[in-house]
Design a protein around this motif. Structure first.
Motif, PDB file in Angstrom:
ATOM      1  N   ARG A 327      -2.938  24.526 -11.384  1.00 50.93           N
ATOM      2  CA  ARG A 327      -3.586  23.282 -11.819  1.00 50.93           C
ATOM      3  C   ARG A 327      -3.684  23.634 -13.281  1.00 50.93           C
ATOM      4  O   ARG A 327      -4.686  24.469 -13.672  1.00 50.93           O
ATOM      5  CB  ARG A 327      -4.578  22.799 -11.013  1.00 50.93           C
ATOM      6  CG  ARG A 327      -4.300  22.373  -9.535  1.00 50.93           C
ATOM      7  CD  ARG A 327      -5.647  21.786  -8.933  1.00 50.93           C
ATOM      8  NE  ARG A 327      -5.591  20.430  -9.305  1.00 50.93           N
ATOM      9  CZ  ARG A 327      -6.545  19.563  -9.466  1.00 50.93           C
ATOM     10  NH1 ARG A 327      -7.706  20.096  -9.747  1.00 50.93           N
ATOM     11  NH2 ARG A 327      -6.256  18.255  -9.633  1.00 50.93           N
ATOM     12  N   ILE A 328      -3.559  22.612 -14.187  1.00 47.06           N
ATOM     13  CA  ILE A 328      -3.760  22.669 -15.618  1.00 47.06           C
ATOM     14  C   ILE A 328      -4.428  21.420 -16.041  1.00 47.06           C
ATOM     15  O   ILE A 328      -4.039  20.276 -15.857  1.00 47.06           O
ATOM     16  CB  ILE A 328      -2.244  22.910 -16.320  1.00 47.06           C
ATOM     17  CG1 ILE A 328      -1.364  24.288 -15.783  1.00 47.06           C
ATOM     18  CG2 ILE A 328      -2.371  22.893 -17.854  1.00 47.06           C
ATOM     19  CD1 ILE A 328      -0.043  24.357 -16.273  1.00 47.06           C
ATOM     20  N   LEU A 329      -5.364  21.488 -17.059  1.00 43.59           N
ATOM     21  CA  LEU A 329      -6.246  20.538 -17.435  1.00 43.59           C
ATOM     22  C   LEU A 329      -5.751  20.444 -18.821  1.00 43.59           C
ATOM     23  O   LEU A 329      -5.840  21.374 -19.676  1.00 43.59           O
ATOM     24  CB  LEU A 329      -7.856  21.131 -17.452  1.00 43.59           C
ATOM     25  CG  LEU A 329      -8.553  19.828 -17.971  1.00 43.59           C
ATOM     26  CD1 LEU A 329      -8.475  18.379 -17.624  1.00 43.59           C
ATOM     27  CD2 LEU A 329     -10.011  20.286 -17.897  1.00 43.59           C
ATOM     28  N   TYR A 330      -4.959  19.232 -19.140  1.00 42.12           N
ATOM     29  CA  TYR A 330      -4.722  19.025 -20.482  1.00 42.12           C
ATOM     30  C   TYR A 330      -5.642  17.652 -21.129  1.00 42.12           C
ATOM     31  O   TYR A 330      -5.797  16.620 -20.686  1.00 42.12           O
ATOM     32  CB  TYR A 330      -3.295  18.222 -20.452  1.00 42.12           C
ATOM     33  CG  TYR A 330      -2.623  18.075 -21.621  1.00 42.12           C
ATOM     34  CD1 TYR A 330      -3.218  18.194 -22.902  1.00 42.12           C
ATOM     35  CD2 TYR A 330      -1.554  17.343 -21.439  1.00 42.12           C
ATOM     36  CE1 TYR A 330      -2.323  17.888 -23.807  1.00 42.12           C
ATOM     37  CE2 TYR A 330      -0.615  16.677 -22.627  1.00 42.12           C
ATOM     38  CZ  TYR A 330      -1.386  17.250 -23.755  1.00 42.12           C
ATOM     39  OH  TYR A 330      -0.708  16.671 -25.000  1.00 42.12           O
ATOM     40  N   VAL A 331      -6.203  18.241 -22.340  1.00 43.35           N
ATOM     41  CA  VAL A 331      -7.266  17.343 -22.790  1.00 43.35           C
ATOM     42  C   VAL A 331      -6.524  16.927 -24.379  1.00 43.35           C
ATOM     43  O   VAL A 331      -5.889  17.710 -25.028  1.00 43.35           O
ATOM     44  CB  VAL A 331      -8.469  17.851 -23.245  1.00 43.35           C
ATOM     45  CG1 VAL A 331      -9.592  17.148 -24.047  1.00 43.35           C
ATOM     46  CG2 VAL A 331      -9.209  18.637 -22.079  1.00 43.35           C
ATOM     47  N   GLU A 332      -6.287  15.611 -24.345  1.00 42.30           N
ATOM     48  CA  GLU A 332      -5.508  15.193 -25.561  1.00 42.30           C
ATOM     49  C   GLU A 332      -6.269  14.033 -26.289  1.00 42.30           C
ATOM     50  O   GLU A 332      -7.014  13.272 -25.524  1.00 42.30           O
ATOM     51  CB  GLU A 332      -4.163  14.391 -25.305  1.00 42.30           C
ATOM     52  CG  GLU A 332      -3.464  13.768 -26.362  1.00 42.30           C
ATOM     53  CD  GLU A 332      -2.988  15.086 -27.212  1.00 42.30           C
ATOM     54  OE1 GLU A 332      -3.675  15.125 -28.375  1.00 42.30           O
ATOM     55  OE2 GLU A 332      -2.187  15.979 -26.864  1.00 42.30           O
ATOM     56  N   GLY A 333      -6.566  14.202 -27.693  1.00 46.33           N
ATOM     57  CA  GLY A 333      -7.317  13.328 -28.132  1.00 46.33           C
ATOM     58  C   GLY A 333      -7.029  11.944 -28.976  1.00 46.33           C
ATOM     59  O   GLY A 333      -7.670  11.269 -29.270  1.00 46.33           O
ATOM     60  N   GLU A 334      -5.479  11.856 -28.488  1.00 46.20           N
ATOM     61  CA  GLU A 334      -4.979  10.530 -29.030  1.00 46.20           C
ATOM     62  C   GLU A 334      -3.631  10.361 -28.259  1.00 46.20           C
ATOM     63  O   GLU A 334      -2.963  11.198 -28.026  1.00 46.20           O
ATOM     64  CB  GLU A 334      -4.726  10.580 -30.747  1.00 46.20           C
ATOM     65  CG  GLU A 334      -3.822  11.904 -30.897  1.00 46.20           C
ATOM     66  CD  GLU A 334      -3.473  11.805 -32.499  1.00 46.20           C
ATOM     67  OE1 GLU A 334      -3.468  10.686 -33.233  1.00 46.20           O
ATOM     68  OE2 GLU A 334      -3.242  12.954 -32.911  1.00 46.20           O
ATOM     69  N   PRO A 335      -3.414   8.972 -28.152  1.00 46.69           N
ATOM     70  CA  PRO A 335      -2.094   8.803 -27.552  1.00 46.69           C
ATOM     71  C   PRO A 335      -0.878   9.302 -28.506  1.00 46.69           C
ATOM     72  O   PRO A 335      -0.887   8.823 -29.792  1.00 46.69           O
ATOM     73  CB  PRO A 335      -2.027   7.350 -27.432  1.00 46.69           C
ATOM     74  CG  PRO A 335      -3.425   6.752 -27.455  1.00 46.69           C
ATOM     75  CD  PRO A 335      -3.983   7.699 -28.292  1.00 46.69           C
ATOM     76  N   ARG A 336      -0.049   9.801 -28.081  1.00 41.23           N
ATOM     77  CA  ARG A 336       1.244  10.499 -28.978  1.00 41.23           C
ATOM     78  C   ARG A 336       2.340  10.924 -27.801  1.00 41.23           C
ATOM     79  O   ARG A 336       2.235  10.998 -26.632  1.00 41.23           O
ATOM     80  CB  ARG A 336       0.908  11.523 -29.546  1.00 41.23           C
ATOM     81  CG  ARG A 336       0.187  12.809 -29.083  1.00 41.23           C
ATOM     82  CD  ARG A 336      -0.187  13.836 -30.146  1.00 41.23           C
ATOM     83  NE  ARG A 336      -0.538  15.136 -29.506  1.00 41.23           N
ATOM     84  CZ  ARG A 336      -0.492  16.257 -30.334  1.00 41.23           C
ATOM     85  NH1 ARG A 336      -0.002  16.359 -31.220  1.00 41.23           N
ATOM     86  NH2 ARG A 336      -0.943  17.463 -29.740  1.00 41.23           N
ATOM     87  N   TRP A 337       3.540  10.758 -28.437  1.00 42.06           N
ATOM     88  CA  TRP A 337       4.761  11.231 -27.887  1.00 42.06           C
ATOM     89  C   TRP A 337       4.823  12.381 -26.983  1.00 42.06           C
ATOM     90  O   TRP A 337       5.085  12.486 -25.795  1.00 42.06           O
ATOM     91  CB  TRP A 337       5.941  11.002 -28.623  1.00 42.06           C
ATOM     92  CG  TRP A 337       6.384   9.670 -28.993  1.00 42.06           C
ATOM     93  CD1 TRP A 337       6.075   9.337 -30.351  1.00 42.06           C
ATOM     94  CD2 TRP A 337       6.832   8.592 -28.183  1.00 42.06           C
ATOM     95  NE1 TRP A 337       6.668   7.875 -30.300  1.00 42.06           N
ATOM     96  CE2 TRP A 337       7.014   7.566 -29.119  1.00 42.06           C
ATOM     97  CE3 TRP A 337       7.333   8.314 -26.936  1.00 42.06           C
ATOM     98  CZ2 TRP A 337       7.528   6.386 -28.867  1.00 42.06           C
ATOM     99  CZ3 TRP A 337       7.868   7.371 -26.507  1.00 42.06           C
ATOM    100  CH2 TRP A 337       7.893   6.307 -27.440  1.00 42.06           C
ATOM    101  N   GLU A 338       4.035  13.567 -27.692  1.00 40.77           N
ATOM    102  CA  GLU A 338       3.922  14.711 -27.243  1.00 40.77           C
ATOM    103  C   GLU A 338       3.248  14.564 -25.747  1.00 40.77           C
ATOM    104  O   GLU A 338       3.785  15.428 -24.772  1.00 40.77           O
ATOM    105  CB  GLU A 338       3.413  15.737 -27.961  1.00 40.77           C
ATOM    106  CG  GLU A 338       3.643  17.256 -27.676  1.00 40.77           C
ATOM    107  CD  GLU A 338       5.084  17.665 -28.131  1.00 40.77           C
ATOM    108  OE1 GLU A 338       5.055  18.788 -28.306  1.00 40.77           O
ATOM    109  OE2 GLU A 338       6.065  16.979 -28.164  1.00 40.77           O
ATOM    110  N   TYR A 339       2.242  13.773 -25.593  1.00 43.46           N
ATOM    111  CA  TYR A 339       1.608  13.677 -24.308  1.00 43.46           C
ATOM    112  C   TYR A 339       2.333  13.325 -23.064  1.00 43.46           C
ATOM    113  O   TYR A 339       2.408  13.876 -22.228  1.00 43.46           O
ATOM    114  CB  TYR A 339       0.369  12.947 -24.769  1.00 43.46           C
ATOM    115  CG  TYR A 339      -0.524  12.473 -23.355  1.00 43.46           C
ATOM    116  CD1 TYR A 339      -1.453  13.371 -22.805  1.00 43.46           C
ATOM    117  CD2 TYR A 339      -0.186  11.181 -22.431  1.00 43.46           C
ATOM    118  CE1 TYR A 339      -2.180  13.205 -21.320  1.00 43.46           C
ATOM    119  CE2 TYR A 339      -0.873  10.982 -21.329  1.00 43.46           C
ATOM    120  CZ  TYR A 339      -1.750  11.812 -21.000  1.00 43.46           C
ATOM    121  OH  TYR A 339      -2.468  11.490 -19.756  1.00 43.46           O
TER     122      TYR A 339
END
Length: 751
Positions: A327-339
């Motif tokens: 299980r990997i927790l992914y924290v993203e600060g803004e909507p973007r294509w990479e996410y």
């Protein structure tokens, strides 16, 4: 020749002590030497006028030296020089003759088998001469030493050679028997890892010399040997594995053969290799681990014409393929294509589960992949034990200030103490632009960040592999390494990049981008504490999916392998291990377990057991005990009695609560080690003799052994004094000195 000149064997002089038997004190000898040397000097100086003027001094000195040496030898003889030495009493001591009876002795590499050469030497020379002076006991050596009545019981059929075990048995017998010396007839092909220091110390303590006789060539004339096979012992299901094969060859430089990996009866990978001019080389080959379960992996080399030994062309290992998800927790600060494209790349991967939290507005978090409605409901975990539920953490375009000091400390502990993986992505609020140049992130990063801001640029750049990247499985997007490297050269441009700064010492740069002629690191990895950290300094790898044909899986393959590397090695609370998972001809095994609680602190109050399933289906329960000087470490010794594969499940409990469990695989193989390193190990035999006060002999020089073996301090001994005055070398020395003086005088016209 030595014996002729010096009257006694060389061993007498190496083991004995020089003594003077004359009734006069030693100081008087020294005084006499000085006085006579002075008289000769005065006499020679008086006669210097008869010599050519320019050479008077040199010639006088030479004549004085020759005369003084002659007088010194004669004067020394008056003091009756002798050698004092300890020797075995005849017929009161036992000579233990230990004969290697393993399969490697059946090799015929000098016209006859090594075993028959050893028997012939014993019957025709050694035993008749030894029995005249001592009692002789014969022993057969394979996995240990066993007494035999005669050489007819030797068959060169033993499945192992354990020289240290056999010598330890004889050293123990020497405590109650007058064993004066050991004679070892062997090719030295020990396959138990060598002779341990404890055995050598015991032999030295008992002053028991081991005299060795070596059989066989120092190397096989035409042979290829697979020296070792290294593969991970535990991997995720369907992971790409890399096997490292060490090969040793003689007389096959430039030849080609096939290196083949098989598992469960089917070929997993194969490629052709070419032998180099070096006798040793390392080859790597990649293959897929397959589904979850315990897998027997075999590597083999196809035989070449004229190869002497075909049984050392293969090695096997046991690999535990883990089917549990990471299980990997992914924290993203803004909507973007990479996410979006990162999540899509691994959504079908059975070994990876990405749980993400995306900040859509300043105070709103969008959660995906959560297992329960309450997961991450309060945002990013503040307690280490909550964060420790994941195996890896991805930080996207999110500033460091997004995390509270407590959360930042938890991230540090997640990598350092938990052993988790941490991946930093490039972005508008990442790395230097996200103020990650302060502790604890500055310590965790595998790079030293630039001091400037605005390091993130939206600009099309091409990714290129470094030399390390070409070898790394993270970057392997094709099965063939060369095809994979070529594929990277034609990947679409990245949409953006970020300058991550300078790699730290110990970090590995796998990929980089070319920016205005400057090569900037792109993908950098490093080990930190018990875990791993990595920087992928872009947020634009989504173009690898958008700009490629639908059938091209480059982007998905890269992200799956990067995330498997980041999360795959993260340990569970219980980590089982053994120093040697490949047991050869011995079942002695040490089980170890590193046990930690939910906070991943060492747990020294747990109850740890191992449930072992043997190759015949039998079950064994073994209790592991805490090691007193290592917190959280438990161990137990166990014997794998039967050859075959074993699976051990190690479980740790604290009261009724289970802390965790881990699976360990190992195997025992009997008789396999005898197929390897079948040349004579002369270094081991010589070192063994040197360390114990014995001598190394070849079969042709072994006729000296019966006499030289007498000089030992073990067993029942007596001191002997051997006079030296009548050694031929003394007469020849005196004759040589006087002849040299006469010839020089004649040449110089002084006769």
């Amino acid at each position: 020749m030595f014996r002729f000149l010096f009257k006694y064997p060389a061993s007498v002089f190496s083991k004995g002590t020089l003594v003077l038997l004359g009734p006069w004190p030693t100081w008087l000898l020294l005084l006499g030497l000085a006085a006579l040397a002075g008289v000769l000097a005065w006499s020679t100086w008086r006669k210097r006028e008869r010599m050519v003027a320019s050479a008077n001094k040199l010639r006088a000195a030479v004549l004085w030296a020759l005369q003084s040496a002659t007088v010194a030898v004669l004067l020394l003889l008056l003091w009756q020089p002798a050698i004092s030495i300890t020797a075995l009493r005849p017929q009161q001591n036992i000579i233990a003759v230990l004969v290697d009876d393993s399969r490697s002795m059946s090799l015929a590499d000098t016209g006859d088998t090594r075993q028959r050469q050893a028997v012939k030497l014993l019957q025709t020379k050694l035993l008749p001469d030894l029995t005249k002076r001592f009692q002789v006991r014969l022993y057969r050596l394979d996995a240990g030493a066993a007494p035999i009545a005669n050489t007819d019981e030797l068959h060169a059929a033993g499945s192992a050679t354990q020289i240290g075990t056999g010598l330890r048995q004889l050293a123990d017998e020497a405590a109650t028997l007058p064993i004066g010396a050991v004679v070892l007839l062997s090719d030295g092909a020990d396959n138990s890892g060598g002779i341990d220091l404890g055995t050598l110390n015991e032999l030295r303590r008992r002053r028991l010399p081991v005299n060795t006789i070596g059989f066989g060539r120092d190397e096989l004339t035409r042979d290829v040997e697979m020296e070792s096979l290294a593969v991970p012992s535990q991997v995720l299901a369907n992971s790409r594995l890399q096997a490292e094969v060490a090969i040793r060859q003689n007389a096959f430089s430039g030849k080609r053969t096939n290196l083949i990996i098989t598992g469960d009866g089917r070929v997993l990978a194969a490629r052709q290799i070419t032998f180099t001019n070096s006798p040793e080389q390392i080859e790597t080959i990649e293959f897929n681990a397959g589904k979850a379960g315990v897998r027997r992996i075999e590597a083999r080399l196809d035989a070449l014409p004229g190869e002497e030994n075909l049984q050392n062309n293969r090695q096997t290992r046991i690999v535990a393929v883990d089917g549990t998800k990471r299980r990997i927790l992914y924290v993203e600060g803004e909507p973007r294509w990479e996410y979006k494209f990162l999540r899509r790349a691994v959504e079908d991967d059975p070994a990876i589960e990405v749980v993400s939290m995306l900040r859509t507005t300043q105070n709103k978090i969008y959660r995906q992949g959560i297992s329960t409605p309450n997961e991450l409901v309060d945002g990013f975990p503040s307690k280490p034990e909550d964060l420790f539920a994941y195996q890896a953490l991805i930080l996207g375009s999110v500033e460091s200030g997004f995390f509270t000091p407590a959360q930042q400390e938890a991230i540090m502990e997640f990598v350092d103490r938990r052993g988790g993986g941490l991946l930093f992505l490039g972005g508008r609020a990442s790395l230097s632009d996200g103020e990650y140049d302060a502790p604890p992130f500055a310590e965790l990063l595998p790079v030293t960040l630039p001091t400037r801001k605005n390091t993130f640029e939206r600009k099309l750049v091409a990714a290129e592999l470094t030399g390390e990247g070409r070898k790394s499985l993270i970057c392997r997007i094709e099965d063939n390494p060369d095809d994979s490297a070529n594929h990277w050269d034609v990947l679409p441009y990245l949409a953006d990049f970020q300058d991550p700064g300078t790699p730290k010492p110990g970090a590995v740069v796998l990929a980089r981008v070319n920016v205005n002629g400057n090569r900037v690191p792109l993908l950098v990895t490093e080990n930190y504490g018990r875990g791993r950290t990595v920087v992928f300094a872009t947020g634009g790898s989504w173009r690898w999916r958008m700009q490629q044909p639908a059938a091209d899986t480059s982007q998905e393959t890269f992200w799956r392998q990067l995330l498997r590397w980041t999360a795959g090695a993260t340990p569970s609370p219980v980590v089982a291990s053994t120093p040697n998972a490949q047991l050869e001809d011995t079942g002695n095994l040490q089980l170890r377990a590193d046990v930690r609680d939910k906070n991943y602190q060492p747990a020294s109050d747990a109850v740890v057991t191992a449930s072992i399933i043997g190759p015949d289906g039998s079950s064994h329960l073994v209790a592991l005990r805490p090691e007193p000087q290592a917190q959280g470490i438990y161990s137990a010794d166990w014997d794998a009695a039967q050859p075959g594969s074993y699976v051990a499940e190690v479980t740790a409990k604290r009261g009724p609560t289970e802390l965790g469990r881990d699976v360990l695989t190992f195997q025992r193989e009997n008789g396999v080690a005898e197929n390897f390193h079948r040349e004579q190990n002369r270094d081991l035999l010589q070192k063994l003799a040197e360390e114990t006060g014995g001598h190394y002999y070849t079969p042709s020089s072994a006729e000296r052994l019966p006499e030289e073996i007498s000089f030992s301090e073990a067993g029942i001994t007596a001191h002997e004094t051997m006079e030296l005055w009548n050694m031929p070398v003394i007469f020849l020395t005196l004759l040589g000195l006087r002849s040299a003086e006469w010839l020089l005088r004649r040449r110089w016209g002084l006769v």
